[in-house]
Design an enzyme around this catalytic site. Structure first.
Site, PDB file in Angstrom:
ATOM      1  N   HIS A 156       0.826  -1.208   0.000  1.00 37.99           N
ATOM      2  CA  HIS A 156       0.000   0.000   0.000  1.00 37.99           C
ATOM      3  C   HIS A 156       0.860   1.257   0.000  1.00 37.99           C
ATOM      4  O   HIS A 156       1.124   1.860   1.030  1.00 37.99           O
ATOM      5  CB  HIS A 156      -0.889  -0.037   1.249  1.00 37.99           C
ATOM      6  CG  HIS A 156      -2.087   0.848   1.147  1.00 37.99           C
ATOM      7  ND1 HIS A 156      -3.321   0.470   1.600  1.00 37.99           N
ATOM      8  CD2 HIS A 156      -2.238   2.100   0.640  1.00 37.99           C
ATOM      9  CE1 HIS A 156      -4.181   1.449   1.380  1.00 37.99           C
ATOM     10  NE2 HIS A 156      -3.544   2.446   0.805  1.00 37.99           N
ATOM     11  N   HIS A 158       2.211  14.140   1.170  1.00 33.61           N
ATOM     12  CA  HIS A 158       1.505  15.362   0.803  1.00 33.61           C
ATOM     13  C   HIS A 158       2.468  16.518   0.984  1.00 33.61           C
ATOM     14  O   HIS A 158       3.235  16.554   1.943  1.00 33.61           O
ATOM     15  CB  HIS A 158       0.278  15.587   1.680  1.00 33.61           C
ATOM     16  CG  HIS A 158      -0.844  14.643   1.385  1.00 33.61           C
ATOM     17  ND1 HIS A 158      -1.544  14.670   0.199  1.00 33.61           N
ATOM     18  CD2 HIS A 158      -1.372  13.627   2.097  1.00 33.61           C
ATOM     19  CE1 HIS A 158      -2.464  13.720   0.212  1.00 33.61           C
ATOM     20  NE2 HIS A 158      -2.376  13.059   1.351  1.00 33.61           N
ATOM     21  N   ASP A 205       0.558   2.372   3.805  1.00 33.95           N
ATOM     22  CA  ASP A 205      -0.327   3.468   3.369  1.00 33.95           C
ATOM     23  C   ASP A 205       0.490   4.768   3.294  1.00 33.95           C
ATOM     24  O   ASP A 205       0.001   5.848   3.649  1.00 33.95           O
ATOM     25  CB  ASP A 205      -1.546   3.632   4.273  1.00 33.95           C
ATOM     26  CG  ASP A 205      -2.629   4.469   3.605  1.00 33.95           C
ATOM     27  OD1 ASP A 205      -2.451   4.879   2.438  1.00 33.95           O
ATOM     28  OD2 ASP A 205      -3.669   4.720   4.257  1.00 33.95           O
ATOM     29  N   ASP A 265      -8.841   2.448  -3.753  1.00 34.46           N
ATOM     30  CA  ASP A 265      -8.311   3.044  -2.515  1.00 34.46           C
ATOM     31  C   ASP A 265      -8.329   4.571  -2.518  1.00 34.46           C
ATOM     32  O   ASP A 265      -7.995   5.209  -3.502  1.00 34.46           O
ATOM     33  CB  ASP A 265      -6.893   2.575  -2.231  1.00 34.46           C
ATOM     34  CG  ASP A 265      -6.383   3.147  -0.916  1.00 34.46           C
ATOM     35  OD1 ASP A 265      -7.055   2.947   0.102  1.00 34.46           O
ATOM     36  OD2 ASP A 265      -5.350   3.819  -0.918  1.00 34.46           O
ATOM     37  N   ASN A 306      -6.626   8.746   6.802  1.00 31.28           N
ATOM     38  CA  ASN A 306      -7.876   8.030   6.600  1.00 31.28           C
ATOM     39  C   ASN A 306      -7.587   6.571   6.239  1.00 31.28           C
ATOM     40  O   ASN A 306      -6.899   6.320   5.269  1.00 31.28           O
ATOM     41  CB  ASN A 306      -8.676   8.692   5.465  1.00 31.28           C
ATOM     42  CG  ASN A 306     -10.106   8.209   5.450  1.00 31.28           C
ATOM     43  OD1 ASN A 306     -10.611   7.717   6.456  1.00 31.28           O
ATOM     44  ND2 ASN A 306     -10.758   8.325   4.314  1.00 31.28           N
ATOM     45  N   LEU A 342       2.549   6.516  -4.627  1.00 31.01           N
ATOM     46  CA  LEU A 342       3.736   7.115  -5.249  1.00 31.01           C
ATOM     47  C   LEU A 342       3.410   8.433  -5.941  1.00 31.01           C
ATOM     48  O   LEU A 342       4.302   9.155  -6.371  1.00 31.01           O
ATOM     49  CB  LEU A 342       4.362   6.129  -6.246  1.00 31.01           C
ATOM     50  CG  LEU A 342       5.021   4.895  -5.605  1.00 31.01           C
ATOM     51  CD1 LEU A 342       5.534   3.933  -6.678  1.00 31.01           C
ATOM     52  CD2 LEU A 342       6.157   5.294  -4.678  1.00 31.01           C
TER      53      LEU A 342
END
Lengths: 306, 417
Positions: free
Chosen positions: B50, B298, B294, B141, B267, B53
């Site tokens: 997970h 950002h 995950d 996802d 999330n 990229l």
């Protein structure tokens, strides 16, 4: 005190100090020329991302009565509309020189974030559903003015607690000053968890009315109707509205409060809003003195009030 | 040396991307690069089910190149890139584009395809066309497939292709508008919440759909105690379900949000201590098959927004192994099963990744010191982004070398390209 972000940061002593200083400023605001030089040379910026004419005017007049320079940052006509980020806006204002910034934002927590980015003092003038500390302070001051003390007083906060920054700050403030607070609302308008909240909760307003010293009526926002939290405004009014019939069941001398602006006929009946037990306009008047006290305590170290 | 076959003390020789010899003591006259692994564990490279990229579309936050470098530094030799890019990875063309970028990467970059066109949840994406390019996992996802009928059809169709659907479990009607776990802290902070039930409803629904269709379902990032229980029961009933959990869901709780620090926005959201304990228990008892990062980079600008406007997600690749070793109280063998060979199997990469460390197998290896102490420094991440909630945290266990397809891509903690 560097910032005023939450009632939780103040503690009893902090609240008491602000209320004590407020008393001096209530006296100042009653003068013919209600102005003192306490913050001469200081610059206070009002940064309102969410329009609130009454709170903004209250802060700005508080700052002016302290002889501070006031800059109003109007989000509607500014660089924010051109896509400037919150942080850039705040840093730009900071670069112009300011001693305090009064922040109102629709998102909870923005005053915290701003306080990380600037050297100036930050005053939370309402952040999302979270807090509105100066409202809680002016409410506490108003109750004290009328009832002498909050110690042991029974206060009901009625209405949309879930979405209310006023309720969050007032629960903390009223409790800190010794009052017994009860939230009254349909379960859809209560926060999902009340763990750690120093208050009781009920859905039965009528049973509570005869025992109250203060009933604090929250504004019922019409947009909530679209979120299926209530069947109708009428149903809300019939169960939770402070109608004339309900007001008659309050003990003599009980105070009726509302943070404004009111929806007459929804959460409060017009005749109740205008009745003698109602202190709503007193709340507004005290708002300026409380905000003077807050700004003075944040910025006026050493200066005398007189 | 630890792999699925056991623990032993040995040297490893690699040539042309393949393990050629494993022995107690290799001939020291052998030519070539020698990596010192004294005091370290040598294991099959880690596999992340997970990884975001961000390429194509969000290259300011991460690229295949930067994300795979972060992966290599974290001990990974394979990552599965999530399809919520811009455009979404919902066609053979975009699959090819990302795989092509991956050929130059430091680790093996695999791709998960979208279940529905544009991840919009309305029309089945060309799963077969993507499966032909080797795509094994499919997911929307970032969102769950809301429509139960569409999800049923997707499972039936995927079953015929021999591929696996992975679900981001979130009932949008219940979660809508939420920005953190609904509960004590959301109530106090005035932040709209996402109830645990928004996740649990879809976990339960997809268990039912797996039963109905007979098709396997992989549950992404389980975060609640009830979700773990539902999966445990489904496995006990013999259903073909697998599950993963992210490091932040076994280390952090919702009170971390108390200062409105957007690095803690993710999330599914950070939950309660009870949920954290349940996720740990699920990892310990085999209910949860894999630790998946995950990894969700950002940009600083995006994260410096008001809490309810900031995007959810946190970095994970460079801290996952150490968090597992520090926080899980599990034997190293079990931690590696969760990070390497079990996710390799779910990703359909068995035989290439996840070991065993034996002659004839691909030389995808991770060498780490399980006792090394270090402090996370968000400013020294290989990722293009800085959004780690673990900044300043003291952790135990550090990657020393990573060997991918026979190439030493990380030596002594330094990426080689």
């Amino acid at each position: 005190m560097k910032h005023l972000l939450s009632m939780a940061d103040l503690g009893v002593d902090g609240i008491e100090e602000i209320l004590r200083v407020t008393e001096s400023f209530v006296e100042v605001t009653a003068r013919d020329i209600p102005r003192v030089p306490a913050l001469r040379g200081k610059t206070i910026v009002s940064l309102f991302y969410e329009e609130s004419t009454r709170t903004r005017l209250s802060f700005e007049s508080a700052a002016k009565r302290l002889s501070a320079d006031v800059m109003t940052f109007s989000v509607a006509t500014s660089s924010v509309q051109k896509g400037e980020s919150l942080k850039d806006t705040v840093e730009t204002i900071q670069a112009m020189g300011m001693d305090a910034v009064v922040v109102r934002h629709a998102s909870a927590g923005v005053p915290w974030q701003v306080s990380q980015w600037v050297d100036a003092s930050v005053v939370n003038a309402g952040d999302g559903w979270h807090e509105h500390p100066t409202q809680a302070l002016l409410d506490a001051y108003t109750i004290r003015e009328r009832l002498g003390s909050l110690e042991g007083r029974r206060i009901a906060i009625v209405g949309d607690v879930k979405h209310s920054r006023v309720a969050r700050s007032n629960v903390l403030g009223f409790h800190a000053l010794g009052a017994e607070v009860t939230l009254v609302a349909p379960p859809t308008l209560l926060p999902p968890s009340l763990e750690g909240w120093p208050c009781e909760v009920t859905t039965d307003l009528d049973a509570l009315l005869p025992k109250l010293d203060v009933i604090y009526v929250l504004r019922m926002q019409r947009e909530r109707m679209t979120e299926a939290v209530l069947p109708s405004m009428r149903e809300y009014t019939s169960r939770y509205g402070l109608t004339a019939r309900r007001a008659a069941n309050l003990p003599d001398g009980a105070l009726v409060m509302h943070p404004g602006p009111m929806n007459r006929g929804v959460e409060i009946a017009a005749e109740v809003a205008d009745a003698p037990g109602t202190v709503i306009t007193r709340q507004v008047a005290n708002g300026v003195a409380v905000r003077m006290a807050v700004l003075f305590l944040l910025l006026g170290s050493g200066a005398s009030i007189a | 040396m630890i792999d699925a076959t056991g623990t032993r003390r040995a040297d490893v020789a690699v040539r042309d991307g393949v393990i050629i010899e494993v022995a107690e003591r290799l001939d020291e006259s052998t030519q070539g690069l020698e990596l010192d692994a004294s005091g370290c564990v040598v294991a099959p490279g880690l596999v992340d089910l997970h990884t975001h990229l961000r390429e194509p579309g969000r290259e300011e936050a991460e690229t295949v190149e930067s994300g795979s470098r972060a992966a290599a530094l974290g001990g990974y030799t394979a990552v599965v890139a999530m399809p919520n890019t811009e455009p979404a990875i919902d066609s053979a063309a975009v699959v090819r584009q990302v795989l092509e970028l991956g050929t130059k990467a430091m680790v093996d970059v695999r791709v998960a395809g979208a279940i529905t066109v544009g991840r919009a949840g309305t029309q089945l994406a060309p799963l077969g066309e993507m499966a032909d390019l080797g795509v094994h996992l499919f997911t929307d996802d970032g969102a769950g497939v809301q429509d139960a009928r569409l999800m049923r059809r997707a499972l039936e169709y995927a079953g015929g292709l021999g591929v696996v659907l992975a679900q981001h479990c979130e009932d949008e009607s219940l979660a809508a508008g939420g920005h953190m776990h609904e509960g004590e802290w959301s109530s106090r902070l005035g932040i709209p919440g996402i109830p645990a039930e928004a996740e649990e409803l879809m976990v339960a629904r997809d268990v039912a759909l797996s039963r109905l269709t007979g098709a396997p379902v992989h549950f992404l990032h389980l975060s609640t105690a009830v979700s773990v229980d539902i999966v445990r029961e489904a496995k006990a009933a013999g259903l073909s379900v697998t599950a993963e959990a992210a490091p932040h869901h076994f280390t952090l709780t919702h009170d971390s949000v108390s200062a409105y620090d957007t690095r803690f926005k993710v999330n599914p959201p950070l939950r309660t201590a009870v949920d954290v304990a349940a996720v740990k228990q699920g990892l310990a008892d085999g209910t949860i098959d894999a630790i998946a990062t995950d990894h969700a980079p950002h940009s600083q600008e995006a994260k410096e927004a008001p809490f309810d406007q900031a995007p959810p997600g946190m970095l994970g690749l460079e801290t996952a192994l150490a968090l597992a070793l520090t926080e899980l109280e599990l034997p190293v063998e079990q931690v590696l099963a969760l990070l390497s060979w079990q996710p390799a199997r779910i990703a359909g990469l068995q035989g290439q990744h996840g070991g065993p460390v034996a002659p004839g197998h691909a030389a995808n290896l991770c060498v780490f010191d399980p006792e090394a102490q270090w402090t996370v420094d968000g400013n020294r991440m290989a990722s293009r982004s800085r959004n780690t909630p673990f900044d300043g945290m003291a952790l135990r266990g550090r990657v020393r070398h990573t060997v991918c397809r026979g190439e030493a891509v990380v030596i002594d903690g330094v990426a080689q390209r």
